[in-house]
Design a protein around this motif. Sequence first.
Motif, mmCIF file in Angstrom:
data_model
loop_
_atom_site.group_PDB
_atom_site.id
_atom_site.type_symbol
_atom_site.label_atom_id
_atom_site.label_comp_id
_atom_site.label_asym_id
_atom_site.label_seq_id
_atom_site.Cartn_x
_atom_site.Cartn_y
_atom_site.Cartn_z
ATOM 1 N N ALA A 255 9.512 2.038 2.384
ATOM 2 C CA ALA A 255 8.968 3.548 2.177
ATOM 3 C C ALA A 255 10.027 4.496 2.485
ATOM 4 C CB ALA A 255 7.648 3.755 2.751
ATOM 5 N N SER A 256 10.501 4.094 3.852
ATOM 6 C CA SER A 256 11.722 5.312 4.119
ATOM 7 C C SER A 256 13.102 4.800 3.241
ATOM 8 C CB SER A 256 12.020 4.876 5.649
ATOM 9 O OG SER A 256 12.498 3.858 5.894
ATOM 10 N N ASP A 257 13.210 3.893 2.793
ATOM 11 C CA ASP A 257 14.291 3.619 1.692
ATOM 12 C C ASP A 257 14.224 4.497 0.595
ATOM 13 O OD1 ASP A 257 15.772 1.816 3.313
ATOM 14 O OD2 ASP A 257 14.637 -0.030 2.327
ATOM 15 N N ILE A 258 13.111 4.760 0.050
ATOM 16 C CA ILE A 258 12.568 5.373 -1.124
ATOM 17 C C ILE A 258 12.764 6.769 -0.759
ATOM 18 C CG2 ILE A 258 10.965 5.976 -2.836
ATOM 19 C CD1 ILE A 258 12.121 3.007 -3.277
ATOM 20 N N GLU A 259 12.297 7.537 0.561
ATOM 21 C CA GLU A 259 12.293 8.789 0.944
ATOM 22 C C GLU A 259 13.777 9.128 1.081
ATOM 23 O OE1 GLU A 259 9.903 9.228 4.348
ATOM 24 O OE2 GLU A 259 8.219 8.396 3.205
ATOM 25 N N GLU A 260 14.660 8.093 1.714
ATOM 26 C CA GLU A 260 15.872 8.723 2.007
ATOM 27 C C GLU A 260 16.720 8.556 0.718
ATOM 28 O OE1 GLU A 260 17.378 6.199 5.208
ATOM 29 O OE2 GLU A 260 15.567 6.760 6.290
ATOM 30 N N SER A 261 16.289 7.973 -0.342
ATOM 31 C CA SER A 261 17.294 7.925 -1.601
ATOM 32 C C SER A 261 17.301 9.275 -2.101
ATOM 33 C CB SER A 261 16.759 6.684 -2.511
ATOM 34 O OG SER A 261 15.537 7.225 -3.047
ATOM 35 N N ARG A 262 16.366 10.065 -1.706
ATOM 36 C CA ARG A 262 16.110 11.418 -2.406
ATOM 37 C C ARG A 262 15.900 11.212 -3.838
ATOM 38 N NH1 ARG A 262 21.256 12.092 0.285
ATOM 39 N NH2 ARG A 262 22.293 12.059 -1.468
ATOM 40 N N TYR A 263 15.014 10.248 -4.086
ATOM 41 C CA TYR A 263 14.521 10.026 -5.562
ATOM 42 C C TYR A 263 13.801 11.179 -5.934
ATOM 43 C CZ TYR A 263 12.038 7.726 -9.460
ATOM 44 O OH TYR A 263 11.295 7.431 -10.520
ATOM 45 N N GLY A 264 13.152 11.921 -4.939
ATOM 46 C CA GLY A 264 12.526 13.136 -5.307
ATOM 47 C C GLY A 264 11.210 13.133 -5.704
ATOM 48 N N THR A 265 10.637 11.883 -6.174
ATOM 49 C CA THR A 265 9.223 11.727 -6.532
ATOM 50 C C THR A 265 8.481 10.859 -5.747
ATOM 51 O OG1 THR A 265 10.123 12.192 -8.612
ATOM 52 C CG2 THR A 265 7.824 11.128 -8.889
ATOM 53 N N ALA B 111 16.660 5.628 -11.369
ATOM 54 C CA ALA B 111 17.550 5.916 -10.155
ATOM 55 C C ALA B 111 17.996 4.933 -9.420
ATOM 56 C CB ALA B 111 16.750 7.163 -9.488
ATOM 57 N N ALA B 112 19.335 4.830 -8.870
ATOM 58 C CA ALA B 112 19.602 3.981 -7.936
ATOM 59 C C ALA B 112 19.294 4.254 -6.618
ATOM 60 C CB ALA B 112 20.763 3.639 -7.962
ATOM 61 N N ILE B 113 18.820 3.321 -5.727
ATOM 62 C CA ILE B 113 18.617 3.573 -4.011
ATOM 63 C C ILE B 113 19.366 2.813 -3.369
ATOM 64 C CG2 ILE B 113 16.175 4.396 -4.760
ATOM 65 C CD1 ILE B 113 14.962 1.836 -3.546
ATOM 66 N N PRO B 114 19.935 3.518 -2.200
ATOM 67 C CA PRO B 114 20.726 2.730 -1.284
ATOM 68 C C PRO B 114 19.717 2.164 -0.300
ATOM 69 C CG PRO B 114 20.731 5.441 -0.860
ATOM 70 C CD PRO B 114 20.022 5.121 -2.299
ATOM 71 N N SER B 115 19.923 1.485 0.585
ATOM 72 C CA SER B 115 18.973 1.129 1.706
ATOM 73 C C SER B 115 19.768 0.999 2.943
ATOM 74 C CB SER B 115 18.900 -0.608 1.505
ATOM 75 O OG SER B 115 18.188 -0.964 2.699
ATOM 76 N N SER B 116 19.020 1.686 3.851
ATOM 77 C CA SER B 116 19.519 2.023 5.201
ATOM 78 C C SER B 116 19.238 0.745 5.968
ATOM 79 C CB SER B 116 18.897 3.048 5.927
ATOM 80 O OG SER B 116 17.289 2.828 5.791
ATOM 81 N N SER B 117 18.270 0.157 5.548
ATOM 82 C CA SER B 117 17.729 -1.120 6.750
ATOM 83 C C SER B 117 18.651 -2.310 6.568
ATOM 84 C CB SER B 117 16.321 -1.678 6.145
ATOM 85 O OG SER B 117 16.347 -1.824 4.870
ATOM 86 N N ASN B 118 19.271 -2.761 5.506
ATOM 87 C CA ASN B 118 20.376 -3.607 5.523
ATOM 88 C C ASN B 118 21.330 -3.544 4.386
ATOM 89 O OD1 ASN B 118 21.884 -6.261 5.624
ATOM 90 N ND2 ASN B 118 20.036 -7.286 5.991
ATOM 91 N N ASP B 119 22.431 -2.646 4.782
ATOM 92 C CA ASP B 119 23.386 -2.243 3.481
ATOM 93 C C ASP B 119 23.869 -3.738 3.072
ATOM 94 O OD1 ASP B 119 22.838 0.299 4.166
ATOM 95 O OD2 ASP B 119 24.501 0.495 5.580
ATOM 96 N N SER B 120 24.224 -4.836 3.630
ATOM 97 C CA SER B 120 24.884 -6.012 3.210
ATOM 98 C C SER B 120 24.215 -6.528 1.928
ATOM 99 C CB SER B 120 25.256 -7.044 4.315
ATOM 100 O OG SER B 120 23.966 -7.497 4.816
ATOM 101 N N ARG B 121 22.579 -6.435 2.213
ATOM 102 C CA ARG B 121 21.764 -7.069 0.867
ATOM 103 C C ARG B 121 22.027 -6.194 -0.343
ATOM 104 N NH1 ARG B 121 16.717 -6.102 3.137
ATOM 105 N NH2 ARG B 121 16.679 -4.476 1.599
ATOM 106 N N THR C 3 1.004 -1.254 0.101
ATOM 107 C CA THR C 3 -0.159 -0.022 -0.093
ATOM 108 C C THR C 3 0.887 1.264 -0.156
ATOM 109 O OG1 THR C 3 -0.336 -0.104 2.375
ATOM 110 C CG2 THR C 3 -1.931 -1.057 1.153
ATOM 111 N N TRP C 4 1.975 1.199 0.776
ATOM 112 C CA TRP C 4 2.842 2.274 0.736
ATOM 113 C C TRP C 4 3.483 2.851 -0.800
ATOM 114 C CZ3 TRP C 4 7.773 1.725 -0.865
ATOM 115 C CH2 TRP C 4 8.076 0.473 -0.663
ATOM 116 N N ALA C 5 3.435 1.875 -1.650
ATOM 117 C CA ALA C 5 4.121 2.139 -3.077
ATOM 118 C C ALA C 5 3.153 2.858 -3.892
ATOM 119 C CB ALA C 5 4.499 0.846 -3.386
#
Length: 153
Positions: free
Chosen positions: A62-72, A111-121, A48-50
Amino acid sequence: GDAGGQTAHCGRVLVLCYNRHPQNMDAALQDSDLARRCVKQGMDIQPTWANGAKIFVEGVTASDIEESRYGTELCPRHVVVWEDDEEHVNNALAKLPYKTRPRLKPNAPKAAIPSSSNDSRFECQTMSEEADVTDDDHYDMPVKRTFIDIPGK
């Protein structure tokens, strides 16, 4: 790791932005091998958040997308996918009629997005350490007082 039968991925997580969202786009993507694999792993590929976007990367939030500064804000024209799974998305959409087939937006296709929740993945674990050692273009650049010191010839 390869826990729980998951496929190990190498590369980046991408947000693909398409120029249109025809009615049959969702059905084509949901019928793809990629979607079936994700659903089999217990993933919700349209959380639903997507806002209608298709999410083919386990653990992206959702926070991964927000933090990626995707901008949209995500919408039904977006697909979040591993870089090495992008071809599965393209193959699924290629089955749609040519005239209505969604295409990547020319000015902001992905756009590439980094993840804060589990970087190793989100990191590639197959990098070879030897590549740096055998690099022929290696130069010693001593740094003196924060300046690169290039010795005279």
